[in-house]
Design an enzyme around this catalytic site. Structure first.
Site, mmCIF file in Angstrom:
data_model
loop_
_atom_site.group_PDB
_atom_site.id
_atom_site.type_symbol
_atom_site.label_atom_id
_atom_site.label_comp_id
_atom_site.label_asym_id
_atom_site.label_seq_id
_atom_site.Cartn_x
_atom_site.Cartn_y
_atom_site.Cartn_z
ATOM 1 N N HIS A 152 0.849 -1.210 0.000
ATOM 2 C CA HIS A 152 0.000 0.000 0.000
ATOM 3 C C HIS A 152 0.882 1.258 0.000
ATOM 4 O O HIS A 152 0.879 2.048 0.954
ATOM 5 C CB HIS A 152 -0.882 -0.060 1.247
ATOM 6 N N GLU A 255 -0.696 1.327 -5.327
ATOM 7 C CA GLU A 255 -0.574 0.081 -4.581
ATOM 8 C C GLU A 255 -0.553 -1.137 -5.514
ATOM 9 O O GLU A 255 -1.501 -1.340 -6.284
ATOM 10 C CB GLU A 255 -1.767 -0.050 -3.625
HETATM 11 O O1 LIG Z 1 -7.228 4.019 6.430
HETATM 12 P P1 LIG Z 1 -6.694 2.683 5.983
HETATM 13 O O2 LIG Z 1 -7.332 1.539 6.721
HETATM 14 O O3 LIG Z 1 -5.208 2.609 6.068
HETATM 15 O O4 LIG Z 1 -7.089 2.528 4.469
HETATM 16 C C1 LIG Z 1 -6.689 3.480 3.525
HETATM 17 C C2 LIG Z 1 -7.211 3.132 2.124
HETATM 18 O O5 LIG Z 1 -6.590 1.957 1.680
HETATM 19 C C3 LIG Z 1 -6.875 1.556 0.314
HETATM 20 O O6 LIG Z 1 -6.291 2.410 -0.586
HETATM 21 C C4 LIG Z 1 -8.358 1.428 0.084
HETATM 22 O O7 LIG Z 1 -8.639 1.280 -1.302
HETATM 23 C C5 LIG Z 1 -9.100 2.618 0.622
HETATM 24 O O8 LIG Z 1 -10.495 2.372 0.536
HETATM 25 C C6 LIG Z 1 -8.703 2.907 2.063
HETATM 26 O O9 LIG Z 1 -9.421 4.008 2.564
#
Ligand SMILES: O=P(O)(O)OC[C@H]1O[C@H](O)[C@H](O)[C@@H](O)[C@@H]1O
Length: 279
Positions: A152, A255
């Site tokens: 990510h 990602e």
């Molecule tokens: O806030 P987190 O749990 O780290 O997630 C952060 C982000 O991760 C990814 O990119 C998903 O596609 C998003 O939908 C999410 O909001």
């Protein structure tokens, strides 16, 4: 297996390891989450965004850098969002010039959530201008399991001056509205962010370039079929406690992801995926 060469580790405290390569690149890796927090190329420039408000330490999900997502991407299942690898304590196995290897295996805590035996191996290689993160998942148990996963990556970049090139013609799922996902084909040469973006680009096999006046980064991957692009933009960013309100202007997440079609590993099988960043 490379041998542990402690001299390549510059320092380690509070589970944060600082290491450099002979040709001048630098990384910081937290054993909490097996998490790359910093990558500086030989010119001293930082390329990963790390929130100044992030929590660090046992059990915290670090905001920024490269969170390891396993065995569940986002909320696509019953596990905690993005699984548990990012909240787990990893082990340093080996290091050398521009190389670090970390592992995470199942434990009482992981088996309470995911009743399977596994080992994750993260191989990080870095040099003056490149960073490669390779994640291997091995089923060390006797029954099959299924997972989704991602690297990510939060890339530090002024969003107003940033574009991604290489997604033209890709099918994508826009997940900004969690109650109604929308499908489309990305028609443009460049993806520029001027609103909330949360899209899964399916089978995005071509390398993508991050373009900005400050730098270009070639982003390629193996094993991970999909590419997720995320920026929370103003309203969502203000709701995320561990991000400053204006942080959305300073990063884009690109990602390497295995999301659309989950992977099943039979007993003894392994899967490997990687993401490479090159200046
Ligand atoms: O806030 P987190 O749990 O780290 O997630 C952060 C982000 O991760 C990814 O990119 C998903 O596609 C998003 O939908 C999410 O909001």
């Amino acid at each position: 297996m490379r041998l542990l060469i402690p001299s390549k580790i510059n320092s380690m405290s509070n589970n944060l390891i600082n290491a450099s390569s002979q040709d001048g690149a630098h990384i910081s890796v937290s054993l909490d989450g097996g998490h790359l927090c910093s990558w500086r190329t030989a010119d001293g420039v930082e390329h990963l965004y790390l929130s100044p408000l992030t929590k660090m330490g046992a059990g915290a999900a670090i905001r920024g850098g490269i969170p390891i997502i396993f065995p569940q991407f986002a909320s696509k299942g019953d596990l905690p969002k993005h699984g548990f690898a990012r909240n787990s304590l990893w082990r340093l196995c080996a290091s050398g010039d521009g190389f670090m290897q970390l592992t995470l295996s199942d434990s009482v805590e992981t088996r309470a959530l995911f009743p399977h035996a596994f080992t994750l191996t993260l191989n990080i290689t870095f040099s003056a201008r490149t960073l490669n993160a390779e994640l291997a998942v091995t089923n060390t148990g006797t029954d099959a399991f299924t997972f989704t996963s991602a690297l990510h990556t939060y890339l530090a970049t002024p969003i107003a001056d940033t574009a991604l090139r290489g997604l033209q013609g890709c099918r994508y799922i826009d997940t900004t509205d969690k109650t109604c996902e929308r499908n489309g084909i990305f028609e443009d040469t460049l993806l520029q962010v001027n609103n909330e973006v949360d899209s899964v680009f399916l089978q995005a096999d071509k390398a993508v370039e991050l373009l900005s006046p400050q730098k270009n980064i070639a982003i390629s991957k193996t094993g991970f079929p999909d590419l997720v692009v995320w920026n929370p933009w103003q309203t969502l960013c203000a709701q995320i406690a561990d991000l400053p309100d204006d942080a959305y202007q300073q990063f884009i997440c690109v990602e390497a992801a295995l999301v659309a079609v989950p992977m099943t590993l039979l007993a003894g099988e392994s899967w490997v995926g990687s993401q490479r960043l090159e200046m």
